[in-house]
Each structure stands twice: as C-alpha cells, then as structure tokens.
Motif scaffolding. Structure first.
Motif, mmCIF file in Angstrom:
data_model
loop_
_atom_site.group_PDB
_atom_site.id
_atom_site.type_symbol
_atom_site.label_atom_id
_atom_site.label_comp_id
_atom_site.label_asym_id
_atom_site.label_seq_id
_atom_site.Cartn_x
_atom_site.Cartn_y
_atom_site.Cartn_z
ATOM 1 N N LEU A 19 57.787 72.498 28.194
ATOM 2 C CA LEU A 19 59.161 72.463 27.687
ATOM 3 C C LEU A 19 60.153 72.151 28.803
ATOM 4 O O LEU A 19 59.907 72.492 29.969
ATOM 5 C CB LEU A 19 59.536 73.817 27.070
ATOM 6 C CG LEU A 19 59.247 74.023 25.585
ATOM 7 C CD1 LEU A 19 57.784 73.826 25.274
ATOM 8 C CD2 LEU A 19 59.704 75.409 25.144
ATOM 9 N N GLU A 20 61.284 71.565 28.433
ATOM 10 C CA GLU A 20 62.319 71.404 29.448
ATOM 11 C C GLU A 20 62.896 72.776 29.767
ATOM 12 O O GLU A 20 62.805 73.708 28.952
ATOM 13 C CB GLU A 20 63.387 70.406 29.021
ATOM 14 C CG GLU A 20 64.198 70.814 27.832
ATOM 15 C CD GLU A 20 65.227 69.750 27.460
ATOM 16 O OE1 GLU A 20 66.405 70.107 27.394
ATOM 17 O OE2 GLU A 20 64.822 68.590 27.232
ATOM 18 N N GLU A 21 63.490 72.871 30.957
ATOM 19 C CA GLU A 21 63.792 74.189 31.509
ATOM 20 C C GLU A 21 64.624 75.082 30.584
ATOM 21 O O GLU A 21 64.312 76.258 30.385
ATOM 22 C CB GLU A 21 64.488 74.056 32.860
ATOM 23 C CG GLU A 21 64.506 75.391 33.585
ATOM 24 C CD GLU A 21 65.305 75.360 34.878
ATOM 25 O OE1 GLU A 21 65.966 74.345 35.151
ATOM 26 O OE2 GLU A 21 65.277 76.381 35.579
ATOM 27 N N SER A 22 65.679 74.529 29.997
ATOM 28 C CA SER A 22 66.568 75.373 29.177
ATOM 29 C C SER A 22 65.807 75.936 27.972
ATOM 30 O O SER A 22 65.987 77.105 27.597
ATOM 31 C CB SER A 22 67.798 74.584 28.739
ATOM 32 O OG SER A 22 67.405 73.387 28.120
ATOM 33 N N ASP A 23 64.933 75.131 27.375
ATOM 34 C CA ASP A 23 64.144 75.605 26.234
ATOM 35 C C ASP A 23 63.110 76.638 26.681
ATOM 36 O O ASP A 23 62.852 77.629 25.995
ATOM 37 C CB ASP A 23 63.434 74.432 25.541
ATOM 38 C CG ASP A 23 64.405 73.543 24.771
ATOM 39 O OD1 ASP A 23 65.529 74.006 24.488
ATOM 40 O OD2 ASP A 23 64.039 72.406 24.463
ATOM 41 N N ARG A 24 62.535 76.381 27.848
ATOM 42 C CA ARG A 24 61.520 77.311 28.370
ATOM 43 C C ARG A 24 62.135 78.684 28.625
ATOM 44 O O ARG A 24 61.583 79.718 28.261
ATOM 45 C CB ARG A 24 60.914 76.739 29.654
ATOM 46 C CG ARG A 24 59.684 77.486 30.122
ATOM 47 C CD ARG A 24 58.931 76.754 31.204
ATOM 48 N NE ARG A 24 59.700 76.588 32.412
ATOM 49 C CZ ARG A 24 60.110 75.416 32.913
ATOM 50 N NH1 ARG A 24 59.797 74.294 32.311
ATOM 51 N NH2 ARG A 24 60.820 75.361 34.027
ATOM 52 N N LEU A 25 63.347 78.672 29.184
ATOM 53 C CA LEU A 25 64.014 79.953 29.461
ATOM 54 C C LEU A 25 64.330 80.709 28.181
ATOM 55 O O LEU A 25 64.180 81.936 28.110
ATOM 56 C CB LEU A 25 65.298 79.700 30.272
ATOM 57 C CG LEU A 25 65.080 79.220 31.705
ATOM 58 C CD1 LEU A 25 66.398 78.854 32.358
ATOM 59 C CD2 LEU A 25 64.339 80.277 32.533
ATOM 60 N N LEU A 26 64.753 79.983 27.177
ATOM 61 C CA LEU A 26 65.070 80.648 25.896
ATOM 62 C C LEU A 26 63.824 81.276 25.280
ATOM 63 O O LEU A 26 63.854 82.416 24.809
ATOM 64 C CB LEU A 26 65.635 79.641 24.886
ATOM 65 C CG LEU A 26 67.125 79.368 24.825
ATOM 66 C CD1 LEU A 26 67.460 78.599 23.554
ATOM 67 C CD2 LEU A 26 67.971 80.626 24.916
ATOM 68 N N LEU A 27 62.727 80.518 25.293
ATOM 69 C CA LEU A 27 61.500 81.056 24.694
ATOM 70 C C LEU A 27 60.956 82.224 25.514
ATOM 71 O O LEU A 27 60.483 83.224 24.956
ATOM 72 C CB LEU A 27 60.444 79.949 24.533
ATOM 73 C CG LEU A 27 59.131 80.388 23.891
ATOM 74 C CD1 LEU A 27 59.359 81.029 22.514
ATOM 75 C CD2 LEU A 27 58.160 79.212 23.745
ATOM 76 N N GLN A 28 61.068 82.101 26.832
ATOM 77 C CA GLN A 28 60.629 83.239 27.676
ATOM 78 C C GLN A 28 61.443 84.483 27.348
ATOM 79 O O GLN A 28 60.921 85.589 27.261
ATOM 80 C CB GLN A 28 60.786 82.897 29.160
ATOM 81 C CG GLN A 28 59.604 82.106 29.696
ATOM 82 C CD GLN A 28 59.872 81.507 31.077
ATOM 83 O OE1 GLN A 28 61.023 81.462 31.532
ATOM 84 N NE2 GLN A 28 58.829 81.029 31.726
ATOM 85 N N ALA A 29 62.741 84.288 27.134
ATOM 86 C CA ALA A 29 63.610 85.423 26.795
ATOM 87 C C ALA A 29 63.220 86.001 25.435
ATOM 88 O O ALA A 29 63.220 87.226 25.245
ATOM 89 C CB ALA A 29 65.065 84.976 26.798
ATOM 90 N N ALA A 30 62.889 85.129 24.493
ATOM 91 C CA ALA A 30 62.490 85.610 23.158
ATOM 92 C C ALA A 30 61.177 86.398 23.240
ATOM 93 O O ALA A 30 61.008 87.425 22.571
ATOM 94 C CB ALA A 30 62.337 84.425 22.199
ATOM 95 N N ARG A 31 60.254 85.902 24.064
ATOM 96 C CA ARG A 31 58.985 86.626 24.252
ATOM 97 C C ARG A 31 59.251 88.037 24.762
ATOM 98 O O ARG A 31 58.614 88.997 24.345
ATOM 99 C CB ARG A 31 58.112 85.887 25.277
ATOM 100 C CG ARG A 31 57.465 84.636 24.731
ATOM 101 C CD ARG A 31 56.671 83.934 25.826
ATOM 102 N NE ARG A 31 55.861 82.853 25.279
ATOM 103 C CZ ARG A 31 55.084 82.072 26.005
ATOM 104 N NH1 ARG A 31 55.030 82.233 27.310
ATOM 105 N NH2 ARG A 31 54.365 81.135 25.436
ATOM 106 N N LYS A 32 60.194 88.124 25.689
ATOM 107 C CA LYS A 32 60.461 89.406 26.332
ATOM 108 C C LYS A 32 61.220 90.351 25.402
ATOM 109 O O LYS A 32 60.880 91.527 25.281
ATOM 110 C CB LYS A 32 61.247 89.160 27.625
ATOM 111 C CG LYS A 32 61.378 90.367 28.476
ATOM 112 C CD LYS A 32 61.490 90.049 29.947
ATOM 113 C CE LYS A 32 61.614 91.298 30.784
ATOM 114 N NZ LYS A 32 60.609 92.313 30.463
ATOM 115 N N VAL A 33 62.233 89.813 24.741
ATOM 116 C CA VAL A 33 63.072 90.690 23.924
ATOM 117 C C VAL A 33 62.290 91.247 22.726
ATOM 118 O O VAL A 33 62.641 92.306 22.191
ATOM 119 C CB VAL A 33 64.380 89.960 23.496
ATOM 120 C CG1 VAL A 33 64.170 89.063 22.293
ATOM 121 C CG2 VAL A 33 65.482 90.961 23.221
ATOM 122 N N ALA A 34 61.236 90.558 22.342
ATOM 123 C CA ALA A 34 60.407 91.054 21.225
ATOM 124 C C ALA A 34 59.902 92.471 21.503
ATOM 125 O O ALA A 34 59.710 93.267 20.571
ATOM 126 C CB ALA A 34 59.240 90.094 20.975
#
Ligand code: THU
Length: 161
Positions: A19-34
C-alpha cells in the motif's frame, strides 16, 4: 425485458506492505485500534480509522451490549464521531480491520449491511466518495474507490421523492 448487470472494480493487494504510505498508516491504525473494541459477547473486535479532508484522523470500535441488538459496529461509531465532531468535513478514506476470536485475522473484513447503508448515506451527504480499505491483521487488503459500491441498487432519499 432487458438483462442488466452491475459490477465494480477494486484493488486487491497481497500484503499491507504494497500500500502507499498514507493508506498503510490508516490500516495499521485500524489494526491497532481494534484492540480497544468493547466486544465481550462476540470477542470479535473491529477497528475503523478515517482520514478527514481537514487532515484529522478519527477512529471507532464496535461497542456491544448485553442486549445484543443495541451494539454498534466500528464503522458507524467512527462515522457518527466524524459527523458530530467535524460536521461538513468530508471523509476521504476509511480503513477497517479486526481481531477474530483467536486474536488474529488473515482476510479482509467486509462491512455489514447496516454499515453499507450508512456509508452510502454519508457519501450522498458529502457528495464525495469514501474510499474503503478492508484488511485483517495480516494477509490480503482490498481497496474500493467508493464504499457505496458495496450496496448496489440501494435505497436512498431519492426513492422517497
Ligand atoms: N462488526 C463491526 O463492528 N463491523 C463490521 O464490519 C462487522 C461486524 C461488529 C458487530 C459485532 O459487535 C461484532 O462485530 C460481531 O458481529
């Protein structure tokens, strides 16, 4: 009589690293906030993180209730927060991820029907598509250019005219 067909395109990535960086960061954040979900009944923890047009990011998790139908999904928690805190600010992208009962997940999550209906309404309100990133804690990631694609022939305000 005419046969009609509706289809849509989405991007499928083998791994978050593509993923491009901005999308990767969002998904990483979603993984964590879960991890922060309140899901004592299903043990299925969902996190949604959204990028707003004003540069803010906002997250939501599923919030369950002993009276099961009272619970709310992560996507709608996040959408309500965005609309309450930043009314009129467009939601550009929403990333969703989850932990299953074993604390992992390796395929993209798919929003439930009520969330699809809600996402479609928010797109209409803001007159702008909401990109949707769907992932698990590992494995494939799907990116849709507009969340409303998940709900073809949907009911909307237009049907009430
Ligand atoms: N859930 C979400 O939060 N988002 C989805 O896209 C699918 C399902 C929640 C609702 C409930 O708390 C739990 O996951 C199990 O269905």
């Amino acid at each position: 009589m005419k046969k009609q067909q509706q289809s849509f395109e989405y991007l499928s990535y083998d791994d978050i690293s593509e993923l491009e960086e901005s999308d990767r960061l969002l998904l990483q954040a979603a993984r964590k906030v879960a991890e922060q979900a309140y899901a004592p009944y299903s043990n299925f923890r969902v996190g949604a993180v959204m990028q707003l047009a004003n540069g803010q990011t906002l997250s939501g998790t599923n919030q369950e209730n002993a009276s099961f139908p009272v619970g709310i999904c992560a996507e709608r928690t996040a959408l309500s927060a965005a609309s309450s805190l930043y009314p009129g600010v467009a939601i550009q992208t929403i990333a969703v991820s989850y932990h299953n009962m074993e604390g992992s997940s390796s395929h993209p999550i798919s929003p439930c029907g009520i969330c699809r209906q809600t996402l479609a309404e928010y797109e209409q309100r803001q007159q702008q598509p909401i990109r949707l990133i769907m992932g698990g804690q590992s494995g494939k990631v799907y990116i849709l250019p507009a969340a409303s694609l998940l709900l073809p022939l949907s009911f909307s305000a237009k049907d009430m005219d």
